[in-house]
Structure formats: C-alpha cells, structure tokens
Scaffold this motif. Structure first.
Motif, PDB file in Angstrom:
ATOM      1  N   SER A 169       0.796  -1.223   0.000  1.00 40.92           N
ATOM      2  CA  SER A 169       0.000   0.000   0.000  1.00 40.92           C
ATOM      3  C   SER A 169       0.831   1.276   0.000  1.00 40.92           C
ATOM      4  N   CYS A 170       2.067   1.256   0.498  1.00 46.53           N
ATOM      5  CA  CYS A 170       2.865   2.482   0.495  1.00 46.53           C
ATOM      6  C   CYS A 170       3.314   2.864  -0.909  1.00 46.53           C
ATOM      7  N   TYR A 171       3.146   1.967  -1.880  1.00 48.00           N
ATOM      8  CA  TYR A 171       3.509   2.300  -3.250  1.00 48.00           C
ATOM      9  C   TYR A 171       2.432   3.100  -3.969  1.00 48.00           C
ATOM     10  N   GLY A 172       1.239   3.131  -3.438  1.00 44.71           N
ATOM     11  CA  GLY A 172       0.215   4.012  -3.978  1.00 44.71           C
ATOM     12  C   GLY A 172      -0.383   3.598  -5.297  1.00 44.71           C
ATOM     13  N   GLU A 173      -0.046   2.413  -5.798  1.00 48.23           N
ATOM     14  CA  GLU A 173      -0.588   1.957  -7.084  1.00 48.23           C
ATOM     15  C   GLU A 173      -1.433   0.708  -6.889  1.00 48.23           C
ATOM     16  N   HIS A 174      -2.001   0.577  -5.713  1.00 52.54           N
ATOM     17  CA  HIS A 174      -2.745  -0.605  -5.292  1.00 52.54           C
ATOM     18  C   HIS A 174      -4.239  -0.294  -5.271  1.00 52.54           C
ATOM     19  N   PRO A 175      -5.078  -1.332  -5.287  1.00 53.90           N
ATOM     20  CA  PRO A 175      -6.500  -1.091  -5.023  1.00 53.90           C
ATOM     21  C   PRO A 175      -6.673  -0.467  -3.631  1.00 53.90           C
ATOM     22  N   ALA A 176      -7.658   0.364  -3.474  1.00 55.14           N
ATOM     23  CA  ALA A 176      -7.834   1.109  -2.221  1.00 55.14           C
ATOM     24  C   ALA A 176      -7.992   0.195  -1.008  1.00 55.14           C
ATOM     25  N   TRP A 177      -8.452  -1.021  -1.206  1.00 54.65           N
ATOM     26  CA  TRP A 177      -8.713  -1.928  -0.090  1.00 54.65           C
ATOM     27  C   TRP A 177      -7.501  -2.766   0.300  1.00 54.65           C
ATOM     28  N   VAL A 178      -6.382  -2.594  -0.384  1.00 52.31           N
ATOM     29  CA  VAL A 178      -5.142  -3.314  -0.029  1.00 52.31           C
ATOM     30  C   VAL A 178      -4.398  -2.523   1.036  1.00 52.31           C
ATOM     31  N   GLN A 179      -4.059  -3.169   2.134  1.00 52.10           N
ATOM     32  CA  GLN A 179      -3.337  -2.522   3.219  1.00 52.10           C
ATOM     33  C   GLN A 179      -2.206  -3.426   3.702  1.00 52.10           C
ATOM     34  N   THR A 180      -1.001  -2.877   3.783  1.00 53.85           N
ATOM     35  CA  THR A 180       0.165  -3.600   4.317  1.00 53.85           C
ATOM     36  C   THR A 180       0.821  -2.717   5.377  1.00 53.85           C
ATOM     37  N   PRO A 181       0.237  -2.638   6.556  1.00 55.90           N
ATOM     38  CA  PRO A 181       0.691  -1.660   7.552  1.00 55.90           C
ATOM     39  C   PRO A 181       2.130  -1.853   8.013  1.00 55.90           C
ATOM     40  N   ASN A 182       2.594  -3.085   8.106  1.00 56.89           N
ATOM     41  CA  ASN A 182       3.939  -3.304   8.627  1.00 56.89           C
ATOM     42  C   ASN A 182       5.018  -2.977   7.594  1.00 56.89           C
ATOM     43  N   ILE A 183       4.781  -3.340   6.344  1.00 61.54           N
ATOM     44  CA  ILE A 183       5.723  -2.958   5.297  1.00 61.54           C
ATOM     45  C   ILE A 183       5.701  -1.443   5.117  1.00 61.54           C
ATOM     46  N   ASP A 184       4.519  -0.853   5.209  1.00 63.46           N
ATOM     47  CA  ASP A 184       4.415   0.607   5.111  1.00 63.46           C
ATOM     48  C   ASP A 184       5.219   1.291   6.225  1.00 63.46           C
ATOM     49  N   GLN A 185       5.206   0.695   7.417  1.00 65.66           N
ATOM     50  CA  GLN A 185       5.965   1.271   8.526  1.00 65.66           C
ATOM     51  C   GLN A 185       7.460   1.256   8.225  1.00 65.66           C
ATOM     52  N   LEU A 186       7.932   0.214   7.561  1.00 65.91           N
ATOM     53  CA  LEU A 186       9.331   0.197   7.131  1.00 65.91           C
ATOM     54  C   LEU A 186       9.618   1.385   6.219  1.00 65.91           C
ATOM     55  N   ALA A 187       8.716   1.637   5.274  1.00 70.20           N
ATOM     56  CA  ALA A 187       8.915   2.752   4.351  1.00 70.20           C
ATOM     57  C   ALA A 187       8.963   4.086   5.086  1.00 70.20           C
ATOM     58  N   ARG A 188       8.173   4.213   6.139  1.00 67.76           N
ATOM     59  CA  ARG A 188       8.199   5.453   6.918  1.00 67.76           C
ATOM     60  C   ARG A 188       9.504   5.608   7.691  1.00 67.76           C
TER      61      ARG A 188
END
Length: 570
Positions: free
Chosen positions: A98-117
């Motif tokens: 989900s942090c890549y922003g090119e996903h369907p709106a209902w896709v969520q990957t909170p832990n990988i997104d936290q790495l990106a942050r």
C-alpha cells in the motif's frame, strides 16, 4: 587528533541512562587527558591521576554491565558493523504494497508501510527477470550473464554451479566476522553452501528435491543444518518463526554481527493464503488494466503468445486456458476471474506483512533495531493483467520490477523519502558490502548507491542501470544468442537487455528485426506508449541504445557484439 566524544560513541553506543552518564565522565576525562599531552598545555600531575582513577572505575562498571541484566543477544548490537536483515519475497508486484500508492484502495500492508516510513522506498528496483537469476545476482553481485558456471541440470528446478568459478558473497561476510544465516526458499543449485557460505540454514532446497518443488506453502522438505525433514504448517509462518528465533539469539553467537537472508515463498503460485486470511477480501473489486486484452501493436510480437486473459460477458476478465509445461508452478485454474485472482494474491501477502511486523518487533525487543540494516524486496515483480500478463520475466515494470525499502541503522533526514532512481541486484549487493565494510575479491557489477540513500531525491544522478534476461543460461553460456525455442524457453519471453536512465526505460529484445522499446515512466508509468516508434524521440533512442551497449561492455557481456539487428527506425 581524534575526537574522543565521537570515538566513544562508536565504542559504547547509548543503551542505558547509566551507560550514558559514565560515558560522559570518560569522554570528559579523555578530552582533558588529550589536551594535557599537547605542547604548551600543562596539567598538574595529581589532576591527571585523579581523572585516570575515575576513568578506571567507569571502565570497570561499563564492562560489567552485560552481567547486570542486559540480554546476551544484544551484544552484536554494540558492534560498529550493523546486523543485516534481508527480507526477500517471491513474485511480488509493488501493487500489492500500500505504500507504493498503485494498489486497489482496499489493499493494506501496515507493517511494510511502517518500514517505508522509517527508511527509503525505491520506486523501482530490477533484481532479475525470474526467481533463479535474481537470487544468483544477489549471491554474486553480478548480472545473469556474468554468473559463471551456474546452469540448469536434471529435473526442473535442478541446477548446479562450481563454487570455485561462482563464489558467493555470504562466504566473504563470514570471513569478515559475520555470522551468516539463510532461512526459507533456496533456488540456486543443489549445493546450498552450508559451512562455506552459511553458518546456519533452514532451507526449502527446491533444486535438491524437485518432487517437492511445488509445495510452496505446506508439507515442505526443509533442510535444517544439513538434515532433511518434512515440516508441516504454513511456510510463511514457519519462516517467520525461525527468523524471529534467530534474531532473538537462537543458533548464533552473541558476539558477532549477523547477516540473515530470509526468503519467503509467497506470493509465488500456487498462491495460497494462510487459512486465517482466506476470503478476508472476498467481494472486493478493482478496475481492469487498460490493455489487458491488447492489442499491443507498438510492442514486440511475442506478446500475442503470452496473453493470459479473455473478456467475460459482464465486462470483466478471466484466465485463459494455456498450455504450460508441467514444471510451471504458477498454474492457476483457467476461468478464474480477475477480481478473484487479485483478492487471492493480496490475501496471500497478508502473512508476509504480518511476518515483517513480527521481525521488527523482535529487533526492538532484543535491543537490536538501531544497529540493524533492514532491507525489504522481492526477487522480481509479477504481472496482474497489465499488457495481458499473468506472469513475470517480461521487461515491463508490472512484470519484473521489485519493491525495495531500505532502513539504515542510523536514520537521518532521508526517513520516509522515496527515491525515483532505479537500482538493480548488483547495486544492492555492493551497498550491503560497503555498509558491512567487506571487500569482495572479484569484480562485481554494482554501482555505489550510497549517495541515493543520503539524498534520495537528488537530481544529479547520472549512472544508468542495466538488467539482462538470458532465460536459463548464465555466464559464458550466454556468449552465443540462441535461436528458436531456446531463446524463449522461460515464459515465452525472448532474451533482452533493459536500461533505466532517469525517467526513461529502454528495452532491446534479442530477436532479429524486432522493434525497440522506449518509455517515459514519469508521464506513462503503465508503459502504454512506446516512444521508440516516434521520430521525435529518435535522438534519445539512439543515446539509450548506445548507453546499453556501453553497460553491456562494462559488465563483460560476451554477446554484446553479436546482437541481432533492430527494426529500422522511423
């Protein structure tokens, strides 16, 4: 003259208020003591003796702290060289994160997104065209055409290599003092390198057990420190469990920095979610890629042979019936609807995202997070309908580009930034070795990408990035470009060279008289318009063609002077 304060920060990194207090006393002592040795500066002999006594007491207390309640596995965190946690997913599109922003709106990957942050997210990385060459490049720091002696042999995915001609980077990390471990999927030769490249292994060795090579998610034959065992349970969770144990100190010494290559099998086919995640995304829909059914008039002719989707009566899409070799483990049921497939892929990724969260929690709980380099990536991407694909290998971002997130031990101003400059597998290996301060005795193909970590959005980056696809051939076996079936042996995609230079991507397919491809990924991220066919871009096309040849020569590609002619330019 050295800086005592900086030197002490390296020797005793802050871990506890008492440590900080005692360090401050020692730093002040060293500063005054160093001044007292300078000509023209005089300290009373008694004053120096006083500080020396204080320093001696502080040193005794500092050295005794590990026995006063510190966890033994944190010892490596005090090393000047960081631990390295290298997380490697399989067949993962960046559109599933989900942090890549090119996903369907209902896709969520909170832990990988936290790495990106916490670190730097590279918008594109090109590690290889498919599973085996991607891993071979990560192990050697060389592009596929430079990995000598690696070859397919025996029942697929059987493969072999000569360690004398094809040494692996983990062996050099071992020699330099790292404890090396690999957990999960192994896909580069029957010889997994235990005792030579790896101190510790729990691996699903597919080349050694071809009859078990389709068991991506359950009932795997896992080789644990050289002993084969049939292991029940869901593989993604198993790999995470074993990696958490290793991070927490199991099966490794407490006084060495460590390198862990954790290779998940997800999301590779037969894409299977964990039981707890099955149907969690049921009913979710997403729009079809605009060119899922073609035509692809401005692209090479082979796309008609890789088309994987057919339209349905209600305006959707379903998987086409295709004749695939028995060794292909990506097979999914013909007629499966597009929305159901996207749901299944993202449900399978949920266990990977949960695993990432558990790994980071283990680093935090054991006091190692601040001294661990964390890398998250995948061997390559996987097409989800774009250009008609439901596979990897082809040179389009949707099918081959990997996600890549790097979290450095000491985070700076780059935290939460995105880097638009593409990197490849040798770049990543070169970076790891530089951070670990390990010299590799053979020539690698990577560039020094540390400037991109220091300033991710820099505009003065002028080093082009090359990736090659030579099917199942490696090293000097690629010197002669084949014809016929051998040219398209992997997924019906011919050999090619791919070059990224800033916002532009150039692709040269090794088929006589085939058109070249040129895409502006800033204005056309889905690669729908091939600019190579537009006379306006002829000068840029010729420049990128020349740069590609230069990079092939730099990386000693044996086929560079015998490339098939391209189609005549407009």
């Amino acid at each position: 003259m050295c800086n005592p304060r900086a030197a002490h920060k390296k020797l005793f990194p802050p871990q506890h208020p008492t440590v900080n207090f005692l360090q401050e006393i020692m730093v002040r002592y060293l500063t005054m003591f160093s001044f007292s040795r300078r000509p023209g500066l005089l300290f009373a002999h008694g004053m120096v003796q006083h500080f020396e006594s204080i320093a001696g007491v502080c040193l005794i207390v500092l050295l005794s702290l590990p026995a006063m309640g510190q966890e033994p596995q944190s010892t490596a965190s005090g090393s000047e060289r960081p631990n390295i946690l290298f997380i490697y997913a399989d067949d993962q599109s960046y559109k599933t994160i989900s942090c890549y922003g090119e996903h369907p709106a209902w896709v969520q990957t909170p832990n990988i997104d936290q790495l990106a942050r916490r670190g730097v997210r590279f918008t594109r990385a090109y590690l290889g065209a498919w599973c085996m060459p991607s891993r071979a490049s990560i192990l050697t720091g060389r592009l596929q055409h430079g990995v000598e002696s690696m070859r397919m042999q025996g029942t697929y995915p059987g493969s072999v290599y000569d360690p004398a001609q094809c040494p692996f980077v983990p062996a050099e990390l071992r020699k330099a003092g790292y404890h090396t471990a690999q957990i999960g999927k192994w896909h580069t030769g029957v010889d997994s390198g235990l005792g030579r490249d790896w101190d510790y292994q729990m691996v699903w060795n597919r080349p050694a057990h071809p009859d078990n090579a389709g068991n991506y998610y359950v009932d795997q034959i896992v080789t644990i420190m050289g002993e084969d065992q049939l292991v029940p349970g869901y593989s993604t969770d198993n790999y995470t469990d074993w990696a958490v144990d290793y991070i927490q100190g199991k099966d490794r010494p407490a006084d060495q920095p460590w390198y862990l290559w954790l290779c998940y099998g997800a999301i590779h086919g037969p894409t299977t979610p964990a039981e707890r995640h099955q149907d969690k995304l049921s009913g979710q829909t997403t729009s079809l890629p605009s060119d899922i059914f073609g035509p692809w008039d401005d692209k090479p002719a082979y796309l008609k042979d890789t088309s994987a989707w057919v339209p349905t009566n209600d305006g959707g899409a379903a998987m086409r019936k295709r004749n695939l070799p028995a060794s292909n483990f990506n097979v999914n049921r013909a007629g499966k609807r597009f929305d159901d497939w996207i749901q299944q892929v993202n449900e399978c990724n949920m266990a990977v995202d949960e695993g990432v969260g558990r790994l980071i929690s283990a680093l935090e709980a054991s006091g190692q997070l601040q001294n661990t380099l964390v890398i998250y990536t995948a061997d390559q991407g996987y097409g989800l309908g774009e250009h008609g694909f439901n596979q990897k290998v082809a040179p389009y971002d949707a099918t081959v580009a990997s996600p890549l997130i790097i979290v450095e031990p000491e985070q700076g101003a780059q935290v939460g930034r995105a880097c638009p400059h593409a990197v490849n597998a040798p770049d990543l290996v070169d970076y790891i070795c530089r951070i670990a301060r390990v010299d590799i005795p053979w020539k690698m193909h990577g560039r020094d990408i540390r400037p991109l970590l220091e300033s991710p959005e820099r505009t003065d980056w002028e080093l082009p990035m090359l990736m090659t696809h030579t099917s199942r051939s490696y090293g000097s076996d690629t010197n002669v470009i084949p014809n016929g079936e051998e040219l398209t042996l992997t997924a019906n995609v011919p050999w090619y060279a791919l070059l990224r230079d800033g916002r532009y991507k150039y692709v040269r397919t090794f088929v006589e008289g085939e058109i070249e491809e040129l895409y502006d990924l800033e204005s056309d991220p889905e690669e729908l318009v091939n600019l190579a066919l537009d006379p306006v871009h002829r000068q840029r096309l010729e420049r990128l063609r020349s740069m590609t040849l230069s990079e092939l020569r730099r990386t000693e590609a044996g086929f560079v002077d015998s490339l098939p002619a391209v189609a005549a330019s407009n």
